[in-house]
Design an enzyme around this catalytic site. Sequence first.
Site, mmCIF file in Angstrom:
data_model
loop_
_atom_site.group_PDB
_atom_site.id
_atom_site.type_symbol
_atom_site.label_atom_id
_atom_site.label_comp_id
_atom_site.label_asym_id
_atom_site.label_seq_id
_atom_site.Cartn_x
_atom_site.Cartn_y
_atom_site.Cartn_z
ATOM 1 N N LYS A 124 0.865 -1.185 0.000
ATOM 2 C CA LYS A 124 0.000 0.000 0.000
ATOM 3 C C LYS A 124 0.893 1.224 0.000
ATOM 4 C CE LYS A 124 -4.460 0.761 0.097
ATOM 5 N NZ LYS A 124 -5.552 -0.140 -0.319
ATOM 6 N N ASP A 164 -7.070 3.867 -4.619
ATOM 7 C CA ASP A 164 -7.705 3.749 -3.297
ATOM 8 C C ASP A 164 -8.361 5.117 -3.066
ATOM 9 O OD1 ASP A 164 -7.826 1.813 -0.847
ATOM 10 O OD2 ASP A 164 -7.404 3.745 0.060
HETATM 11 P P1 NDP Z 1 -13.021 7.378 -3.112
HETATM 12 O O1 NDP Z 1 -11.968 8.386 -2.919
HETATM 13 O O2 NDP Z 1 -13.568 7.138 -4.462
HETATM 14 O O3 NDP Z 1 -14.257 7.683 -2.160
HETATM 15 C C1 NDP Z 1 -14.089 7.780 -0.789
HETATM 16 C C2 NDP Z 1 -15.402 8.199 -0.166
HETATM 17 O O4 NDP Z 1 -15.307 8.070 1.250
HETATM 18 C C3 NDP Z 1 -15.758 9.633 -0.451
HETATM 19 O O5 NDP Z 1 -17.141 9.783 -0.446
HETATM 20 C C4 NDP Z 1 -15.124 10.352 0.751
HETATM 21 O O6 NDP Z 1 -15.712 11.600 1.066
HETATM 22 C C5 NDP Z 1 -15.386 9.355 1.863
HETATM 23 N N1 NDP Z 1 -14.339 9.486 2.882
HETATM 24 C C6 NDP Z 1 -13.011 9.323 2.699
HETATM 25 N N2 NDP Z 1 -12.361 9.557 3.844
HETATM 26 C C7 NDP Z 1 -13.301 9.891 4.745
HETATM 27 C C8 NDP Z 1 -13.248 10.228 6.102
HETATM 28 N N3 NDP Z 1 -12.082 10.296 6.769
HETATM 29 N N4 NDP Z 1 -14.423 10.500 6.735
HETATM 30 C C9 NDP Z 1 -15.600 10.436 6.074
HETATM 31 N N5 NDP Z 1 -15.704 10.122 4.773
HETATM 32 C C10 NDP Z 1 -14.572 9.844 4.126
HETATM 33 O O7 NDP Z 1 -12.422 6.020 -2.490
HETATM 34 P P2 NDP Z 1 -12.922 4.520 -2.699
HETATM 35 O O8 NDP Z 1 -14.383 4.485 -2.926
HETATM 36 O O9 NDP Z 1 -12.024 3.889 -3.682
HETATM 37 O O10 NDP Z 1 -12.566 3.882 -1.280
HETATM 38 C C11 NDP Z 1 -13.502 3.757 -0.225
HETATM 39 C C12 NDP Z 1 -13.056 2.666 0.730
HETATM 40 O O11 NDP Z 1 -12.984 1.420 0.035
HETATM 41 C C13 NDP Z 1 -11.676 2.857 1.361
HETATM 42 O O12 NDP Z 1 -11.687 2.314 2.665
HETATM 43 C C14 NDP Z 1 -10.774 2.005 0.463
HETATM 44 O O13 NDP Z 1 -9.605 1.606 1.136
HETATM 45 C C15 NDP Z 1 -11.701 0.834 0.202
HETATM 46 N N6 NDP Z 1 -11.389 0.010 -0.966
HETATM 47 C C16 NDP Z 1 -11.270 0.552 -2.214
HETATM 48 C C17 NDP Z 1 -11.021 -0.247 -3.303
HETATM 49 C C18 NDP Z 1 -10.957 0.274 -4.691
HETATM 50 O O14 NDP Z 1 -10.819 -0.524 -5.606
HETATM 51 N N7 NDP Z 1 -11.079 1.561 -4.915
HETATM 52 C C19 NDP Z 1 -10.826 -1.700 -3.136
HETATM 53 C C20 NDP Z 1 -11.051 -2.188 -1.806
HETATM 54 C C21 NDP Z 1 -11.300 -1.342 -0.774
HETATM 55 P P3 NDP Z 1 -14.942 12.958 0.654
HETATM 56 O O15 NDP Z 1 -15.159 13.086 -0.814
HETATM 57 O O16 NDP Z 1 -15.613 14.013 1.460
HETATM 58 O O17 NDP Z 1 -13.509 12.751 1.029
HETATM 59 O O1 2IT Z 2 -7.875 -1.954 -0.793
HETATM 60 C C1 2IT Z 2 -7.810 -2.450 -1.931
HETATM 61 O O2 2IT Z 2 -7.940 -3.661 -2.111
HETATM 62 C C2 2IT Z 2 -7.598 -1.549 -3.068
HETATM 63 N N1 2IT Z 2 -7.552 -0.338 -2.877
HETATM 64 C C3 2IT Z 2 -7.383 -2.109 -4.447
HETATM 65 C C4 2IT Z 2 -5.960 -2.534 -4.642
HETATM 66 C C5 2IT Z 2 -5.610 -2.943 -6.036
HETATM 67 O O3 2IT Z 2 -4.411 -3.210 -6.242
HETATM 68 O O4 2IT Z 2 -6.464 -3.018 -6.918
#
Ligand code: NDP
Ligand code: 2IT
Length: 444
Positions: A124, A164
Amino acid sequence: MKAELVLEDLKRRFPNEPEYHQAVQEVLESIEEVYNQHPEFEKANLIERLCIPERIFSFRVTWVDDKGNTHTNMGYRIQHCNAIGPYKGGLRLHASVNLSILKFLAFEQTFKNSLTTLPMGGAKGGSDFNPKGKSSAEVMRFCQAFMLELWRNIGPDTDVPAGDIGVGGREVGYFFGMYKKLAREFTGTFTGKGLTFGGSLIRPEATGYGNVYFLLEMLKTQNIDIKGKKCLVSGSGNVAQYTCEKLIELGAIPVTLSDSNGYIYDPEGITTEKLEYVKELKELYRGRISEYAETYGCKYVANARPWGEKADIALPSATQNEINGEDAKKIVANGIIAVSEGANMPSTPEAIEVFQQAKILYAPGKAANAGGVSVSGLEMTQNSERISWSAEEVDEKLKSIMQNIHENCVKYGTEKDGYVNYVKGANIAGFMKVAKAVMAQGIV
Ligand code: NDP
Ligand code: 2IT
């Protein structure tokens, strides 16, 4: 191995890293019994090697904003373990990013990637750069400056980053463009790329879709139909959006979304049309979720999370520790039957305890959100073969991976009374594969 003692030692050696301690504690408690059935593990002091990252890069990132002012941020890459494949995991851009958060994410990623059955190690990285309010040109200059430092340490068979929080298609494009220029190669170093330069179909959808596929498997164990079920979704980014998309397609009714400023509650349900609005609001205009409430005339609650609203299912999809013990009590009291985590570690240990005591269906992120990295793994395969699969093909593979992860959780997590402890199941299944691979490769 005594989980308590190992944790105590890690806390002493790496103080002030609460998220890292939290993630390690959860895994150690789940695997202690099975681990101790293998005296050869203890003899090789395997546990320390699986908890401590193999390598950590940290560097200064300097970039210039549109007004000509110079800024510095910290950049990091944690290469946790490459026992079963090249290091693999996303990059996070968020003001809160620090070593503790990235170490927890890299640790979790290692066991999540193992669960997918694909050959990927765990990593990460990211930066405390705050993308909010920055122009695309500023984001590009930041990404290029970040890559100027990191590029030597990644590669298609070494370490493959992805997105992420704060890193989506736009940022991966900028990272990849600079990587390609510096490395003078066109390879699959990065997943989540655009479709015109090696990206995989269904990668943007994969985490959200995968989480709903996992949820379907959990519901199946109790013969519950998802149709008509009201769902609390948090976040409004990549994972939240595609979670909603799949829920709507299956006839479920998402009623909430959130961002760091508050949440919306739409009792009529978020429809396909409203979801298109959210995608545009977030991806194009980079707006706030409060604007949804203004546009559709529904409730908006500032500085709060959606867990007190009535519904049937909860899919936390924003960030770590967004459900605390009190929130979990509300969730259980409201009769929620299933919690499936799209985010990484969104529930605190107290919240997990509440869910498991109440014996509701509860899936930890490392199982339920593994769809994202799974399709990243499929993107790597397509890149190495220089081919691309159809959306249907990738979606089918994603479904079968999620079903397989569910099966493994049931296999290793079913308790005497029949309750499936998905935390235990996921941790044991993920951990044992990595442990055996590390053992077989000697003390290195
Ligand atoms: P994005 O940046 O696309 O979206 C994040 C969302 O969460 C936004 O709505 C953001 O609001 C909100 N958010 C982020 N930080 C905070 C915080 N501290 N408090 C409140 N709201 C918050 O990210 P993803 O959708 O990609 O990721 C969301 C989650 O999923 C994370 O935990 C990530 O690690 C996990 N994840 C993502 C994967 C991927 O493929 N993208 C894979 C597996 C897990 P704002 O716009 O106001 O910041
Ligand atoms: O938390 C996760 O699994 C991710 N943000 C995706 C990682 C990846 O390599 O696709």
